[in-house]
Write an enzyme that holds these catalytic residues in place. Structure first.
Site, PDB file in Angstrom:
ATOM      1  N   SER A  10       0.846  -1.190   0.000  1.00  0.00           N
ATOM      2  CA  SER A  10       0.000   0.000   0.000  1.00  0.00           C
ATOM      3  C   SER A  10       0.888   1.250   0.000  1.00  0.00           C
ATOM      4  O   SER A  10       1.649   1.451  -0.943  1.00  0.00           O
ATOM      5  CB  SER A  10      -0.960  -0.040   1.198  1.00  0.00           C
ATOM      6  OG  SER A  10      -1.999   0.887   1.040  1.00  0.00           O
ATOM      7  N   HIS A  54      -7.425  -5.504  -1.354  1.00  0.00           N
ATOM      8  CA  HIS A  54      -6.241  -4.832  -0.837  1.00  0.00           C
ATOM      9  C   HIS A  54      -5.457  -5.711   0.138  1.00  0.00           C
ATOM     10  O   HIS A  54      -4.313  -5.422   0.444  1.00  0.00           O
ATOM     11  CB  HIS A  54      -6.662  -3.531  -0.154  1.00  0.00           C
ATOM     12  CG  HIS A  54      -5.553  -2.548   0.034  1.00  0.00           C
ATOM     13  ND1 HIS A  54      -4.810  -2.054  -1.030  1.00  0.00           N
ATOM     14  CD2 HIS A  54      -5.042  -1.963   1.140  1.00  0.00           C
ATOM     15  CE1 HIS A  54      -3.909  -1.210  -0.568  1.00  0.00           C
ATOM     16  NE2 HIS A  54      -4.021  -1.142   0.739  1.00  0.00           N
TER      17      HIS A  54
END
Length: 705
Positions: free
Chosen positions: A557, A675
């Protein structure tokens, strides 16, 4: 100015790839990624975006590219001789029973359990006679185990439960309500719920947050107006009451009911740091929403409500956070009084058992103090060792609280804590096949480019020779006020057992030293984060833990941005780069989903010419040059609607087109994954295997230790 293109051709081109430090030279056939002629103009500067077409996650062309890239990647990984052996190691180590801390709801005691390799943990319960049964099994939600719990919240008396599910790792949730006795579904299944908890008001209904359905792709279209609703049990979702967010355009809105059911607390924000705070008195019909904090300059959270007094955790005039009290009828900041004053260490408070627990970080390591509601310090909680303690939360009537303790060589163990006596006892100790006594972790402090001292914890097998030849994984994050604290991981344990070193620095941008440390790694100080990471690598090399030929850098991320920026600034520094679900197109990140909410940390390319030039100067996508890069495997998920996979797609395409060296430039795209949260165990195991196999093979390792 913007130009567009009309066609796409997916073909293959042969690019020679010599495997560094190995005897074999391999040819990789990368898909040829068509270049379009899109050009954007920022403050008079034209910036080409030739792979803009990869942003269309619904197009057949993008799907064909994803399939072709995955074929290349998995063909390459399949030729690594010890990949299967590594998977066997990983599965054997992962295959142990995992039991979560119990929690009492109504007449049942609930707990999560995973027998070992089940894709999702199962929610069990025991009745008052101790009879155990499965309550909810998310493994039955989908055939491949990729539908997971997003959250689970019980009504006041435990007779109802609202649980959220995530499908394929998406941030979009569905919420289902059950009668806990009969397990019958009650009313509508709520849809299009995102970035939301569920907070019950008694047993009557609950509050939740959602965005309007976006135009275009649900996985990538911008979402920037969050709304808070109240759902009354048995009613249709279309009839839910809009509480906040119609007239106030905010990107993130949350609502929760205090434990005494007296107040609805509303938080509202436009970025990932700083929030407004509102209060609604639920004891009075048609009471107005009252403003407590009317700006985004501080983070504020109501911890509890007791006898008409609010207990608020805040960094207002306290960069390391404090707890204040105030009368709920006059709750403005001017009236706040210290309850737990700010200290030199970062505070994260919780409540349970009629007490408040002040969990502090000192150089990224936990210590905990216990207070009563008069503000008296009861004790410093004695923890099992040096590491990370998390938990202590519960209801005021709970006589036993639970917390977990872990560090890099201690598997997470759950402790039962008696808040009256202050005594901890082991509740659940996992039976992991890992001998902690054979390993050590030590914390060092190194000097970054500008003289700042940065802590790093280095973990390795005892007796490891510091000869510069140890495969080393350097992992970091450095952003969004997030603290990296010591924690055990099965995947890391396998890395250590195979002779690897694992190092984690606490970079600026994180939350380890409070708001000032965070701010020092944001906006036009973002380069500090990359400098801290580079200095960590240099420390490991200078002190012979490893060398550039045996160093891998990894992050996800915001940490994916960290890896992307570091490898494009210093491609000579490491042998392997592993950017995961990274924010890699810094000029356009704010145009996708809720990305604009990250502007507190990054700024945006539209803010000013100065900010545009600064961001473009480190944006990984825009700094790929015709040079030799380290062996790289970009990872992402096709359902990632937080950091959209187009970031990774475009970055990989640039690397494949421009890399002049012989190292592989691969992208591994997990299908039916987002994610990261909610991934099935099978997905997690295989991903870790592939990352470690790729890393070791790229370093010239021919067999496992």
């Amino acid at each position: 100015m913007r130009k567009t293109f009309m066609t796409l051709i997916v073909a293959t081109v042969i690019i020679s790839c010599k495997q560094g430090n190995t005897d074999s030279n391999k040819e990789i056939k990368y898909p040829e990624t068509h270049k379009g002629d899109v050009v954007d103009t920022y403050f008079g500067v034209e910036v080409a975006d030739p792979y803009r077409w990869l942003e269309d996650d619904r197009s057949e062309e993008t799907a064909a590219w994803v399939k072709a890239e995955n074929e290349v990647t998995f063909d390459y990984l399949g030729q690594i001789p010890f990949r299967d052996e590594l998977k066997k190691q990983m599965e054997e180590a992962w295959n142990y029973e995992k039991i979560g801390a119990p929690f009492k709801e109504g007449k049942y005691t609930y707990f999560f359990k995973n027998d070992g390799l089940q894709n999702q943990s199962i929610l069990y319960r025991k009745n008052e006679e101790g009879k155990e049964e499965v309550f909810l099994d998310p493994n039955k939600f989908s055939k491949d185990g990729t539908t997971s719990f997003g959250s689970i919240d019980f009504s006041e008396d435990g007779s109802k439960v609202a649980y959220a599910i995530s499908e394929g790792g998406s941030d979009w949730r569905k919420v289902i309500v059950l009668d806990t006795e009969t397990k019958d579904v009650i009313g509508d299944t709520l849809v299009d719920v995102k970035f939301s908890g569920v907070s019950w008001y008694k047993n009557e209904g609950f509050y939740y947050s959602s965005y309007d359905k976006p135009e275009g792709s649900e996985l990538s279209a911008k979402t920037d107006q969050h709304k808070l609703y109240y759902h009354k049990l048995g009613s249709a979702q279309k009839d839910d009451t809009l509480i906040f967010g119609q007239d106030q355009k905010r990107r993130y809105v949350g609502g929760y009911v205090t434990g005494d059911n007296n107040f609805l607390v509303i938080t509202a924000a436009n970025s990932t740091y700083g929030n407004e705070l509102y209060l609604k008195d639920l004891t009075k019909a048609n009471s107005p929403i009252v403003t407590v904090v009317n700006n985004f300059d501080s983070s504020n959270n109501v911890l509890d409500s007791k006898d008409g007094k609010l207990y608020i955790a805040t960094d207002y005039k306290a960069p390391n956070t404090r707890v204040v009290t105030v009368d709920a009828t006059n709750a403005g900041q001017a009236n706040w009084v210290d309850f737990i004053a700010e200290t030199e260490n970062v505070l994260n408070p919780t409540k349970g058992g009629g007490y408040i627990f002040a969990s502090y970080l000192k150089d990224a390591v936990s210590f905990v103090k216990q207070y009563d509601y008069t503000g008296k310090e009861i004790r410093v909680v004695e923890l099992p060792g040096i590491g990370t303690a998390g938990g202590f939360g519960g209801k005021k009537e709970d006589t036993t609280l639970y917390y977990s303790f872990t560090n890099y060589i201690t598997p997470g163990t759950i402790y039962a804590f008696d808040p009256k006596e202050g005594v901890s006892k082991i509740y659940e100790q996992p039976k992991v096949k890992f001998d902690s006594s054979q390993y050590e972790s030590k914390q060092v402090f190194y000097t970054s480019k500008d003289g700042t001292k940065v802590p790093m914890i280095i973990t390795y097998k005892k007796g490891t020779e510091l000869n510069g030849k140890n495969p080393t994984m350097l992992y970091a994050y450095g952003g969004f006020n997030i603290s990296l604290t010591p924690s055990f991981s099965i995947a890391n344990a396998i890395w250590l057992e195979n002779g690897g070193i694992y190092a984690v620095p606490n970079l600026r941008g994180g939350g380890e030293y409070g708001k000032e440390w965070h701010v020092a790694g944001t906006k036009m100080q973002k380069q500090n984060v990359f400098d801290d990471f580079i200095a960590a690598a240099q420390y490991l090399i200078d002190n012979k833990y490893t060398s550039s030929d045996y160093l891998a850098i990894k992050g996800g991320s915001n940490g994916g941005l960290l890896v992307g920026a570091t490898m494009t600034q210093r491609p000579d520094l490491m042998k392997v780069a592993l950017p995961a679900v990274g924010v890699l197109d810094m000029l356009r990140y704010h145009t996708f989903t809720a990305g604009a909410g990250w502007a507190y940390d990054y700024g945006t390319s539209e803010d000013s010419k100065e900010m545009f030039e600064y961001i473009k100067g480190y944006s990984p996508l825009h700094n790929v040059k015709a040079v030799a890069y380290p062996a790289t495997m970009v990872t992402t998920g096709d359902h990632d609607d937080r950091v959209v996979p187009a970031h990774s797609f475009k970055f990989a395409a640039e690397l494949q087109a421009k890399n002049t060296g012989n190292n592989p430039m691969l992208i591994r795209i997990e299908t039916n994954a987002g994610h990261g949260a909610g991934k099935s165990i099978a997905q997690q195991v295989q991903e870790h295997v592939d990352l470690q196999a790729f890393t070791l093979y790229s370093m010239g390792i021919k067999k496992l230790k």
